[in-house]
Design an enzyme around this catalytic site. Structure first.
Site, PDB file in Angstrom:
ATOM      1  N   HIS A  12      -4.255   6.567   7.430  1.00  0.00           N
ATOM      2  CA  HIS A  12      -4.248   5.241   6.810  1.00  0.00           C
ATOM      3  C   HIS A  12      -5.623   4.952   6.212  1.00  0.00           C
ATOM      4  O   HIS A  12      -6.646   5.035   6.901  1.00  0.00           O
ATOM      5  CB  HIS A  12      -3.902   4.180   7.851  1.00  0.00           C
ATOM      6  N   MET A  50     -10.802  -1.859   0.162  1.00  0.00           N
ATOM      7  CA  MET A  50     -11.166  -3.278   0.025  1.00  0.00           C
ATOM      8  C   MET A  50     -12.210  -3.423  -1.082  1.00  0.00           C
ATOM      9  O   MET A  50     -13.117  -2.601  -1.197  1.00  0.00           O
ATOM     10  CB  MET A  50     -11.745  -3.806   1.334  1.00  0.00           C
ATOM     11  N   ASP A  55      -0.098  -3.373  11.195  1.00  0.00           N
ATOM     12  CA  ASP A  55      -1.520  -3.006  11.165  1.00  0.00           C
ATOM     13  C   ASP A  55      -2.357  -4.148  11.721  1.00  0.00           C
ATOM     14  O   ASP A  55      -2.325  -5.256  11.200  1.00  0.00           O
ATOM     15  CB  ASP A  55      -1.924  -2.705   9.715  1.00  0.00           C
ATOM     16  N   ASP A 108      -7.852   2.148   4.129  1.00  0.00           N
ATOM     17  CA  ASP A 108      -7.990   0.751   3.709  1.00  0.00           C
ATOM     18  C   ASP A 108      -8.966   0.664   2.546  1.00  0.00           C
ATOM     19  O   ASP A 108     -10.147   0.995   2.687  1.00  0.00           O
ATOM     20  CB  ASP A 108      -8.514  -0.111   4.862  1.00  0.00           C
ATOM     21  N   MET A 150      -6.348  -3.689  -0.581  1.00  0.00           N
ATOM     22  CA  MET A 150      -6.693  -5.090  -0.320  1.00  0.00           C
ATOM     23  C   MET A 150      -7.652  -5.510  -1.422  1.00  0.00           C
ATOM     24  O   MET A 150      -8.871  -5.590  -1.223  1.00  0.00           O
ATOM     25  CB  MET A 150      -7.322  -5.236   1.064  1.00  0.00           C
ATOM     26  N   HIS A 160      -3.681   1.580   1.601  1.00  0.00           N
ATOM     27  CA  HIS A 160      -3.448   0.141   1.667  1.00  0.00           C
ATOM     28  C   HIS A 160      -4.492  -0.554   0.797  1.00  0.00           C
ATOM     29  O   HIS A 160      -5.684  -0.568   1.124  1.00  0.00           O
ATOM     30  CB  HIS A 160      -3.553  -0.298   3.137  1.00  0.00           C
ATOM     31  N   MET A 179       0.614  -7.404   8.362  1.00  0.00           N
ATOM     32  CA  MET A 179      -0.702  -7.489   8.995  1.00  0.00           C
ATOM     33  C   MET A 179      -0.598  -8.319  10.276  1.00  0.00           C
ATOM     34  O   MET A 179      -0.057  -9.427  10.258  1.00  0.00           O
ATOM     35  CB  MET A 179      -1.713  -8.132   8.044  1.00  0.00           C
ATOM     36  N   SER A 183      -6.275   4.561  11.303  1.00  0.00           N
ATOM     37  CA  SER A 183      -7.049   3.983  10.212  1.00  0.00           C
ATOM     38  C   SER A 183      -8.456   4.549  10.233  1.00  0.00           C
ATOM     39  O   SER A 183      -9.203   4.348  11.196  1.00  0.00           O
ATOM     40  CB  SER A 183      -7.112   2.457  10.346  1.00  0.00           C
TER      41      SER A 183
END
Length: 211
Positions: free
Chosen positions: A31, A35, A173, A33, A66, A64, A135, A6
């Site tokens: 990976h 957000m 994760d 993230d 979020m 991913h 998660m 990540s």
């Protein structure tokens, strides 16, 4: 075991070299993230930064989301052609429709569950996705401790997948490290995401320790 570092834990002052280094160290995916500050209390990467990551990476991206308004963010990030594009079931009322939209971009759709979310909420989605991301921390920040009861959740999910869609992968994760990797393997995980653990040491050694 496939390994997806990540980049939330990377040094953003030298992000290009960090991406190249973890690819050379033998990771399987990068990976990312995303957000939005609403679904989780943090803001991370927009499309400009992800474009730079995509140019530097020699391994496929695993994005991913979020976020709220998943469909809008799918349209923002689909042009980077990640291997997987995952969204949270907690924030999506039309999950089948969104999974189909992702697949129409030539991307593998994936669904994400927070630690407290019941597997029953996705049982009838399993045949429409290529991966389920569980998660093992509450999302929003890196460096959190692994929640052990997620191991039982992985085992239960594996049983459901065998019935509904045996080709669907399980990704985990949060708090993944060399101390819990064997338990994750035994439970049935296929891909692990690790941030602070990988970026906190020799990248190649840390990735190999998770195989």
């Amino acid at each position: 075991m496939l390994v997806a570092p990540s980049i939330l834990s990377a040094d953003f002052g030298k992000l290009e070299s960090e991406i190249k280094a973890i690819c050379e160290a033998g990771c399987d995916f990068i990976h990312i993230d995303v957000m939005d500050g609403h679904f989780v209390p943090n803001l991370t990467l927009g499309p400009v930064v992800v474009h730079s990551v995509a140019k530097a990476a020699s391994k496929p991206l695993d994005i991913h989301l979020m976020v709220q308004n998943n469909s809008f963010f799918v349209e923002l990030f689909a042009p980077f052609k990640p291997e997987f594009l995952s969204f949270h079931i907690e924030e999506e009322k039309h999950a089948n429709r969104l999974a189909q939209k992702i697949r129409e971009y030539g991307i593998k759709p994936a669904i994400v569950l927070n630690p407290h979310t019941n597997l029953d909420s996705i049982e009838y989605l399993l045949e429409f996705v290529d991966m389920v991301l569980l998660m093992s921390v509450n999302p929003g920040f890196g460096g959190q401790k692994f929640i052990p009861n997620v191991l039982d959740k992985i085992k239960n999910l594996k049983d459901k997948i065998e019935l509904r869609n045996p080709n669907c992968l399980i990704e985990v994760d949060g708090g993944v490290c060399d101390r819990n990797i064997e338990s994750l393997k035994k439970a049935g995980a296929d891909i692990v995401v690790a941030g602070s653990y990988i970026f906190g040491g020799d990248y190649k050694e840390r990735i190999e320790s998770l195989r």
